[in-house]
Design an enzyme around this catalytic site. Sequence first.
Site, mmCIF file in Angstrom:
data_model
loop_
_atom_site.group_PDB
_atom_site.id
_atom_site.type_symbol
_atom_site.label_atom_id
_atom_site.label_comp_id
_atom_site.label_asym_id
_atom_site.label_seq_id
_atom_site.Cartn_x
_atom_site.Cartn_y
_atom_site.Cartn_z
ATOM 1 N N SER A 28 0.848 -1.194 0.000
ATOM 2 C CA SER A 28 0.000 0.000 0.000
ATOM 3 C C SER A 28 0.882 1.241 0.000
ATOM 4 C CB SER A 28 -0.893 0.019 1.236
ATOM 5 O OG SER A 28 -1.372 1.336 1.430
ATOM 6 N N HIS A 53 -1.035 -1.294 -4.433
ATOM 7 C CA HIS A 53 -2.303 -0.996 -3.768
ATOM 8 C C HIS A 53 -2.407 0.512 -3.524
ATOM 9 C CE1 HIS A 53 -5.786 -2.143 -1.237
ATOM 10 N NE2 HIS A 53 -5.393 -1.175 -0.426
ATOM 11 N N ASP A 55 -4.658 3.497 -1.982
ATOM 12 C CA ASP A 55 -5.740 3.801 -1.042
ATOM 13 C C ASP A 55 -6.310 5.183 -1.307
ATOM 14 O OD1 ASP A 55 -5.947 1.467 0.653
ATOM 15 O OD2 ASP A 55 -3.926 1.956 1.341
ATOM 16 N N MET A 57 -9.039 7.936 -0.329
ATOM 17 C CA MET A 57 -9.886 8.323 0.812
ATOM 18 C C MET A 57 -10.449 9.717 0.587
ATOM 19 S SD MET A 57 -7.492 6.984 3.905
ATOM 20 C CE MET A 57 -6.672 5.396 3.842
ATOM 21 N N HIS A 86 -8.241 0.878 -4.159
ATOM 22 C CA HIS A 86 -9.165 0.641 -3.051
ATOM 23 C C HIS A 86 -9.879 1.951 -2.739
ATOM 24 C CE1 HIS A 86 -9.452 -0.450 1.557
ATOM 25 N NE2 HIS A 86 -10.629 -0.396 0.972
ATOM 26 N N MET A 88 -12.086 4.135 -0.728
ATOM 27 C CA MET A 88 -12.742 4.379 0.564
ATOM 28 C C MET A 88 -13.434 5.729 0.451
ATOM 29 S SD MET A 88 -9.645 2.881 2.854
ATOM 30 C CE MET A 88 -8.525 3.067 1.475
ATOM 31 N N MET A 156 -11.267 -5.933 5.398
ATOM 32 C CA MET A 156 -10.489 -4.974 6.187
ATOM 33 C C MET A 156 -10.194 -5.576 7.558
ATOM 34 S SD MET A 156 -9.897 -2.496 4.208
ATOM 35 C CE MET A 156 -8.918 -1.651 5.453
ATOM 36 N N GLY A 163 -2.782 4.022 7.881
ATOM 37 C CA GLY A 163 -1.812 2.938 7.933
ATOM 38 C C GLY A 163 -1.299 2.771 9.356
ATOM 39 N N GLY A 164 -0.605 1.687 9.595
ATOM 40 C CA GLY A 164 0.084 1.495 10.868
ATOM 41 C C GLY A 164 -0.786 1.119 12.051
ATOM 42 N N ASP A 194 -6.450 -6.520 4.272
ATOM 43 C CA ASP A 194 -5.819 -5.191 4.315
ATOM 44 C C ASP A 194 -5.863 -4.629 5.733
ATOM 45 O OD1 ASP A 194 -4.978 -2.598 3.809
ATOM 46 O OD2 ASP A 194 -6.577 -2.128 2.393
ATOM 47 N N GLY A 196 -2.739 -3.948 9.102
ATOM 48 C CA GLY A 196 -1.993 -4.592 10.180
ATOM 49 C C GLY A 196 -1.291 -5.874 9.776
HETATM 50 C C1 DX5 Z 1 -6.238 1.453 5.543
HETATM 51 C C2 DX5 Z 1 -5.711 1.138 4.159
HETATM 52 C C3 DX5 Z 1 -4.589 0.166 4.159
HETATM 53 C C4 DX5 Z 1 -3.383 0.618 4.938
HETATM 54 C C5 DX5 Z 1 -2.596 -0.571 5.367
HETATM 55 O O1 DX5 Z 1 -7.383 2.213 5.424
HETATM 56 O O2 DX5 Z 1 -6.725 0.601 3.349
HETATM 57 O O3 DX5 Z 1 -4.222 -0.196 2.836
HETATM 58 O O4 DX5 Z 1 -2.567 1.481 4.221
HETATM 59 O O5 DX5 Z 1 -1.547 -0.117 6.137
HETATM 60 P P1 DX5 Z 1 -0.784 -1.053 7.177
HETATM 61 O O6 DX5 Z 1 -0.257 -2.220 6.401
HETATM 62 O O7 DX5 Z 1 0.275 -0.176 7.720
HETATM 63 O O8 DX5 Z 1 -1.812 -1.465 8.195
HETATM 64 ZN ZN ZN Z 2 -6.322 -0.397 1.304
#
Ligand code: DX5
Ligand code: ZN
Length: 236
Positions: A28, A53, A55, A57, A86, A88, A156, A163-164, A194, A196
């Site tokens: 991602s 990937h 993201d 948002m 993806h 969101m 999810m 992230g993180g 997706d 953690g």
């Molecule tokens: C969260 C995203 C993920 C995220 C994953 O909303 O869809 O793709 O970046 O990040 P990690 O791998 O750090 O959890």
């Molecule tokens: Zn994602």
Amino acid sequence: MVAGRRFPVEAAHDYCYLHPMTIKIAPSILSADFACLGEEVAAITKAGADYVHVDVMDGHFVPNLTIGPAVVAALKPHTHLPLDVHLMISALDLVPEFARAGADIITVHAEATPHLDRAVAQIKALGKKAGVSICPATHESALDYVLNEVDLVLVMTVNPGFGGQSFLKSQLPKIRALREAITRTGRDIRLEVDGGINATTAREVVAAGADMLVAGSAVFTGSRADYAKNIEVLRG
Ligand code: DX5
Ligand code: ZN
């Protein structure tokens, strides 16, 4: 007992042993250096990633704001890998724009629209692979009536937006249930996970039936010279 199996099905806990799958890794770029995204995408491509990937948002569906179709189009020349986009976002009006920008897979959230079936049909009509995603609090049955139409299901394992975050173990039974549902369709549908994902949780989700792993912070850590090792560790 089926020829080649050492254990009866009931005794086997290793999903992969019974259903050999190729695990695909989709870094991602949310965790990449946004000041040089093209170089980051080129680096994960060289490092052996299977997808990129992306993201997206909107600050409404999730409490964060990231990138739009212009960035997807700008990244396209930096990789030969499929762009796994993806969404969101709550308003799906931009789906055709993402398709034009070069998205190869477009995933929408079941929670984002009462017209999920229409959204999936629209993505397919645009010539793209269609994915559907569900948040941690959504039951897998939300996908019952679209499973026969989709190319990818995205579970999810964190609440989307950042992230993180830490992996939610509560999602493991959902991954198992969706793997069984996918098997019942007899169709080639990717089961993506997706949030953690690290070396430990990767093993857990793969054992539950996932075959495509998104990872942001676990891949984009250290220097670019580390990305190949970071990706390989996730394959288990
Ligand atoms: C969260 C995203 C993920 C995220 C994953 O909303 O869809 O793709 O970046 O990040 P990690 O791998 O750090 O959890
Ligand atoms: Zn994602």
